[in-house]
Design an enzyme around this catalytic site. Sequence first.
Site, PDB file in Angstrom:
ATOM      1  N   ASP A 259      -8.621   4.571   5.335  1.00 26.14           N
ATOM      2  CA  ASP A 259      -7.341   5.012   4.777  1.00 26.14           C
ATOM      3  C   ASP A 259      -6.819   6.198   5.588  1.00 26.14           C
ATOM      4  OD1 ASP A 259      -5.089   5.142   3.229  1.00 26.14           O
ATOM      5  OD2 ASP A 259      -6.059   5.993   1.468  1.00 26.14           O
TER       6      ASP A 259
ATOM      7  N   HIS B 225      -0.829  13.598   8.470  1.00 23.24           N
ATOM      8  CA  HIS B 225       0.381  14.319   8.062  1.00 23.24           C
ATOM      9  C   HIS B 225       0.549  15.531   8.963  1.00 23.24           C
ATOM     10  CE1 HIS B 225       1.216  12.022   4.451  1.00 23.24           C
ATOM     11  NE2 HIS B 225      -0.037  12.141   4.077  1.00 23.24           N
TER      12      HIS B 225
ATOM     13  N   GLY C   8      -3.275  12.206   1.289  1.00 26.78           N
ATOM     14  CA  GLY C   8      -3.840  11.567   2.465  1.00 26.78           C
ATOM     15  C   GLY C   8      -4.578  12.487   3.406  1.00 26.78           C
TER      16      GLY C   8
ATOM     17  N   ASP D  90       0.807  -1.211   0.000  1.00 25.75           N
ATOM     18  CA  ASP D  90       0.000   0.000   0.000  1.00 25.75           C
ATOM     19  C   ASP D  90       0.845   1.268   0.000  1.00 25.75           C
ATOM     20  OD1 ASP D  90      -2.738   1.161   0.141  1.00 25.75           O
ATOM     21  OD2 ASP D  90      -1.858   2.120   1.881  1.00 25.75           O
TER      22      ASP D  90
END
Length: 436
Positions: free
Chosen positions: A312, A316, A331, A159
């Site tokens: 998911d 960050h 993300g 992934d």
Amino acid sequence: MNLWIKNGHLLDPANMRDEICDLYVVDGKVAGIGSLSSDTASEEWKKQAIVIDASGKYVMPGFLDLHVHLREPGFEYKETIATGTKAMAKGGFTGVCPMPNTKPATDSPEMIKRVLEIAEKDSPIHVYPVGAVTQGQNGEVLTDIAGMAAAGARAISEDGKSVMDADLYRKAMREAARLGLPVMAHCEDKNMVGSGAMNAGKRAEELGMAGITNAVEDVIVARDILLAKETGAKLHLCHCSTEDSVKMIRAAKEDGLPVSGEVCPHHFILTDEDIREDDANYKMNPPLRSRADVEALCQGLSDGVMEAVSTDHAPHGEEEKRKSIAEAPFGIVGSETAYALAVTYLVKKGYLTPLQLAERMSTAPHRILGVAGGDLSVGMPADITIADMDSEYEIDKNTFISKGRNTPFHGHTVNGRVYYTIVGGKIVYQYEPSGD
């Protein structure tokens, strides 16, 4: 810890139970459902049990997130196993699958053991490590898949990228099939991505961004399904975002292949048209697609072609996400918002019943991964989520337990709140109004 959960609306998809009743937990396991009889517990037990009044709330098997990034080891400034799993508990998750793109990558038996050792110390919920397909996730040499499985890996995945060498990936699938491990596929043809940062279309042109077409995902979805057909591997397609992904998974199921797919809330809610400005909180991989893709994903979840809702979850640092969409990392976070978003946009809009939502967030993910859970039968582990579907509030990123604040849903009004998360009969999260 013994629990007496009273007057809750039990949703147990594994047993097709959808009724208001009591549930009893003794020594970490479900001990009884319905009236408390003498053979379930003594009068002394009733005096000692912690009573939870679940009136007006749903009592469900604990959720399992098949797809998260806990960042540890290597990127602890973004998230740790401790902060990530506590955030998952707040979101109603009793189990989680951390992806292997850590630093170093989770690509060996030693690294699997390391993740489990940290989790044993720091995590309030079950952690099911996912091992990398290739060493260092460099796409060149296969990992010791059997060794990782023996060490505790529950699946393999590359992934964050796809293994572009189809023959190498086929060998990995054969080994996974031999071991009974699911293969979790990130479907992205890196040769087609280029400098793409968001969905290819009118909005990308308006913002001056390089686009990512649906074919970037669809080409690898098709390839991986064909490889699964040849090898017999159990294939799980991660964060599906396109209409054709749904069509191909549907066809694979009709062909009798062991193929499953997940959808993340951002993909079944938002489109690229929702990106009003250069805001990297809307940047994820795969990117937000078109309205037609969103509708296909919702319909796929509705009819069961798409079996699971995953997050998911990808935290960050704030500085990283302040950059332009063109430069920021892909993300968003999702652990603490997934349930409410699923209630608001799937249940309230008629795509799923409450029982089906419990199936997509708990029973199916446990079945896909092949681990115990997702079932509130007597004798099963007492992994339980207690939540409502009517509470209305605004998502506030400043209340997140996760270190990540990178979400496009800040300020969105949603329905559905998690009140208790219980793991092995132990309360690991309880909603406190003053501290939310």
